[in-house]
Design an enzyme around this catalytic site. Structure first.
Site, PDB file in Angstrom:
ATOM      1  N   TRP A 131      41.387  36.185  44.167  1.00  0.00           N
ATOM      2  CA  TRP A 131      41.684  37.446  43.488  1.00  0.00           C
ATOM      3  C   TRP A 131      43.079  37.988  43.793  1.00  0.00           C
ATOM      4  O   TRP A 131      43.554  38.879  43.117  1.00  0.00           O
ATOM      5  CB  TRP A 131      40.656  38.507  43.900  1.00  0.00           C
ATOM      6  CG  TRP A 131      40.417  38.549  45.385  1.00  0.00           C
ATOM      7  CD1 TRP A 131      39.383  37.959  46.052  1.00  0.00           C
ATOM      8  CD2 TRP A 131      41.232  39.155  46.387  1.00  0.00           C
ATOM      9  NE1 TRP A 131      39.497  38.167  47.402  1.00  0.00           N
ATOM     10  CE2 TRP A 131      40.633  38.914  47.630  1.00  0.00           C
ATOM     11  CE3 TRP A 131      42.425  39.906  46.348  1.00  0.00           C
ATOM     12  CZ2 TRP A 131      41.171  39.366  48.841  1.00  0.00           C
ATOM     13  CZ3 TRP A 131      42.971  40.358  47.544  1.00  0.00           C
ATOM     14  CH2 TRP A 131      42.347  40.085  48.773  1.00  0.00           C
ATOM     15  N   ASN A 132      43.757  37.479  44.835  1.00  0.00           N
ATOM     16  CA  ASN A 132      44.957  38.188  45.295  1.00  0.00           C
ATOM     17  C   ASN A 132      46.147  38.057  44.342  1.00  0.00           C
ATOM     18  O   ASN A 132      46.991  38.952  44.263  1.00  0.00           O
ATOM     19  CB  ASN A 132      45.345  37.759  46.717  1.00  0.00           C
ATOM     20  CG  ASN A 132      45.559  36.272  46.854  1.00  0.00           C
ATOM     21  OD1 ASN A 132      45.023  35.467  46.088  1.00  0.00           O
ATOM     22  ND2 ASN A 132      46.321  35.880  47.850  1.00  0.00           N
ATOM     23  N   LYS A 155      36.481  28.943  37.566  1.00  0.00           N
ATOM     24  CA  LYS A 155      35.600  29.914  38.209  1.00  0.00           C
ATOM     25  C   LYS A 155      36.514  30.850  38.999  1.00  0.00           C
ATOM     26  O   LYS A 155      37.027  30.508  40.060  1.00  0.00           O
ATOM     27  CB  LYS A 155      34.594  29.262  39.146  1.00  0.00           C
ATOM     28  CG  LYS A 155      33.626  30.279  39.763  1.00  0.00           C
ATOM     29  CD  LYS A 155      33.264  29.942  41.191  1.00  0.00           C
ATOM     30  CE  LYS A 155      32.366  30.999  41.810  1.00  0.00           C
ATOM     31  NZ  LYS A 155      33.038  32.322  41.991  1.00  0.00           N
ATOM     32  N   HIS A 156      36.729  32.026  38.465  1.00  0.00           N
ATOM     33  CA  HIS A 156      37.610  32.971  39.140  1.00  0.00           C
ATOM     34  C   HIS A 156      36.810  33.791  40.149  1.00  0.00           C
ATOM     35  O   HIS A 156      35.578  33.791  40.146  1.00  0.00           O
ATOM     36  CB  HIS A 156      38.272  33.892  38.113  1.00  0.00           C
ATOM     37  CG  HIS A 156      39.698  34.219  38.446  1.00  0.00           C
ATOM     38  ND1 HIS A 156      40.165  34.300  39.738  1.00  0.00           N
ATOM     39  CD2 HIS A 156      40.775  34.497  37.651  1.00  0.00           C
ATOM     40  CE1 HIS A 156      41.450  34.601  39.729  1.00  0.00           C
ATOM     41  NE2 HIS A 156      41.849  34.716  38.489  1.00  0.00           N
ATOM     42  N   ALA A 157      37.536  34.490  41.019  1.00  0.00           N
ATOM     43  CA  ALA A 157      36.890  35.375  41.986  1.00  0.00           C
ATOM     44  C   ALA A 157      36.077  36.432  41.243  1.00  0.00           C
ATOM     45  O   ALA A 157      36.464  36.905  40.169  1.00  0.00           O
ATOM     46  CB  ALA A 157      37.938  36.025  42.881  1.00  0.00           C
ATOM     47  N   GLU A 229      43.995  24.744  48.993  1.00  0.00           N
ATOM     48  CA  GLU A 229      45.026  25.659  49.502  1.00  0.00           C
ATOM     49  C   GLU A 229      44.289  26.811  50.147  1.00  0.00           C
ATOM     50  O   GLU A 229      43.733  27.667  49.470  1.00  0.00           O
ATOM     51  CB  GLU A 229      45.945  26.125  48.365  1.00  0.00           C
ATOM     52  CG  GLU A 229      47.252  26.747  48.868  1.00  0.00           C
ATOM     53  CD  GLU A 229      47.172  28.247  49.046  1.00  0.00           C
ATOM     54  OE1 GLU A 229      46.909  28.677  50.204  1.00  0.00           O
ATOM     55  OE2 GLU A 229      47.352  28.991  48.084  1.00  0.00           O
ATOM     56  N   CYS A 263      48.459  34.580  51.224  1.00  0.00           N
ATOM     57  CA  CYS A 263      48.311  33.457  52.154  1.00  0.00           C
ATOM     58  C   CYS A 263      49.622  33.147  52.862  1.00  0.00           C
ATOM     59  O   CYS A 263      49.634  32.795  54.035  1.00  0.00           O
ATOM     60  CB  CYS A 263      47.813  32.224  51.399  1.00  0.00           C
ATOM     61  SG  CYS A 263      46.162  32.391  50.708  1.00  0.00           S
TER      62      CYS A 263
END
Length: 455
Positions: A131-132, A155-157, A229, A263
């Protein structure tokens, strides 16, 4: 039918209720992807590139709408969201322009009449995205993947479904055939089942170490290629000859942009003793200037965290670090009266055994670690289970390069914050994952690298 709600992290209001796909809905999307692959991969690079340029144009045309959804779903500052959309559009154009260079046959001299390597798409790639950076993270795999001739299911957050749906609308409006890119609103159990489906040829994940272990294990069991990642605890090494004004200003951006939820944000600030106090003074002044507020307000310079539970977890890490001897120089608590805000925080005297030293702090908290010399700085920078990025700050560029090449990470920057760039490979080592996104290595990850030998 099962459903979930997304919550605005600034005001706590319900943004949307999303129904999970049924088994029939999942099957329809898998079948459409399988059907679309021959058509899409059969197009020329020029034709695929024309579609990607239209995606870029669509992102720019709908930038304000996408920004509003992004900000309401995960709390990103308005200007940061707009910058992310522009970066995503530029990446689409980059791969439209340069994919042919990455994918051209590579002749290799042997005793054969001809021998060379070609790159061929493999089919449907499943993407599990965070989501970030809800648009950039998807484009980062999607633009090179589509240019390579693959198709994709996302498949997204669960807190950014609107971003996923808007991106699908932009892709469809660009004339890309149905099935080439689609969205799966599914839970983790359903995602595991989709990954096991024969029509999914590979999976790419950006997310937590826990998610990475689960999905990589599933992919390994199915003998499917995967790229992971995962998290990072990047070192920001300030040597004794650094431009402290430059380094401190960059440190504020790297740690507090996106509410620290990046990240590759600098998280461990490793300072030589001789300049530590002077750097920290500048760093505190810069961090104090960050103003928490409504992310839609141009005056706000510190966004809320994406969810209240993430804030609670971060605060536990801060408190545990303080209990073990860390000193709070700034912040150290949730923003009073906020739904998910956390103060810009700087912890000093951080050392081994503390969460601020050992774990990833995914929020606006900086860890100051003081060292006696350059050799100790390198040792401490590498004294982590993560290995995503790192930066070195010095007026001596050759000295900075020498330190940079010693850092055990996927990207080492000198006198610049770590950032992703469509022109450069991106990924980590150790528990930060494996495989690469972007540039040549990224576009080749999900291709059949085939040798052709003509005797």
């Amino acid at each position: 039918m099962a459903s979930y709600q997304t919550i605005n992290p600034f005001n706590g209001e319900v943004v949307r209720t999303v129904e999970l796909l049924t088994a029939a809905g999942i099957e329809q999307r898998l079948a459409a992807a399988e059907s679309a692959f021959p058509q899409w991969s059969g197009l020329s690079l020029e034709q695929r590139g024309d579609h990607l340029r239209k995606v870029a144009a669509g992102l720019r045309e709908r930038r304000d709408e996408i920004q509003r959804v992004m900000t309401s779903e995960m709390g990103k500052l308005r200007r940061e969201a707009l910058a992310e959309i522009e970066k995503s559009a530029a990446a689409c154009e980059y791969y439209a322009d340069h994919a042919a260079d990455y994918l051209k046959p590579q002749p290799i001299p042997t005793e054969a009449q001809r021998s060379y390597v070609i790159y061929q798409p493999i089919g449907c790639v499943m993407a599990v995205m965070p989501w970030n950076f809800p648009i950039w993270q998807v484009i980062r795999f999607l633009a090179p993947g589509l240019m390579a001739g693959n198709v994709a299911l996302l498949k997204h957050a669960s807190n950014v479904p609107g971003c996923a749906d808007l991106l699908r609308e932009v892709v469809t409006a660009a004339g890309i055939p149905v099935g080439v890119f689609d969205v799966l609103h599914i839970d983790n159990d359903q995602a595991a089942e989709v990954l096991r489906d024969r029509r999914i040829k590979a999976v790419t994940l950006t997310g937590s170490e826990r998610a990475g272990r689960s999905i990589a294990a599933n992919a390994g069991d199915q003998l499917k290629k995967c790229v992971m990642e995962l998290g990072g605890s990047d070192a920001f090494v300030v040597l004794d000859d650094a431009d402290l004004d430059l380094a401190a200003a960059a440190a504020v951006r790297s740690r507090f942009d996106n509410a620290g939820q990046t990240c590759i944000a600098a998280k461990r600030f490793i300072l030589l003793d001789s300049i530590a106090d002077a750097f920290v003074q500048r760093y505190i002044e810069g961090a104090q200037a960050r103003a928490y507020g409504d992310p839609q307000d141009e005056e706000s310079t510190l966004a809320p965290m994406a969810r209240a539970d993430l804030r609670a977890e971060l605060h536990k890490q801060v408190c545990a670090s303080v209990d073990k001897g860390a000193k709070v120089l700034l912040g150290g608590a949730p923003v009073a009266g906020s739904n998910a805000g956390y103060q810009a925080t700087i912890l000093d005297n951080v050392g081994p055994g503390m969460p601020a030293y050992e774990e990833e702090l995914f929020g606006p908290v900086a860890a100051i670690i003081r060292v006696k010399d350059e050799a100790e700085a390198v040792r401490v920078a590498n004294d982590t289970s993560f290995g995503l990025g790192g930066s070195v700050w010095t007026r001596d560029v050759l000295r900075g390069e020498n330190v940079a090449v010693q850092l055990q990470c996927g990207a080492a920057f000198v006198n610049s914050v770590v950032k992703s760039d469509a022109r450069l490979p991106f990924g980590g080592t150790k528990r930060s994952g494996f495989g690469r996104e972007l540039a040549g290595p990224g576009i080749h990850e999900f291709m059949n690298i085939k040798t052709v030998y003509v005797a």
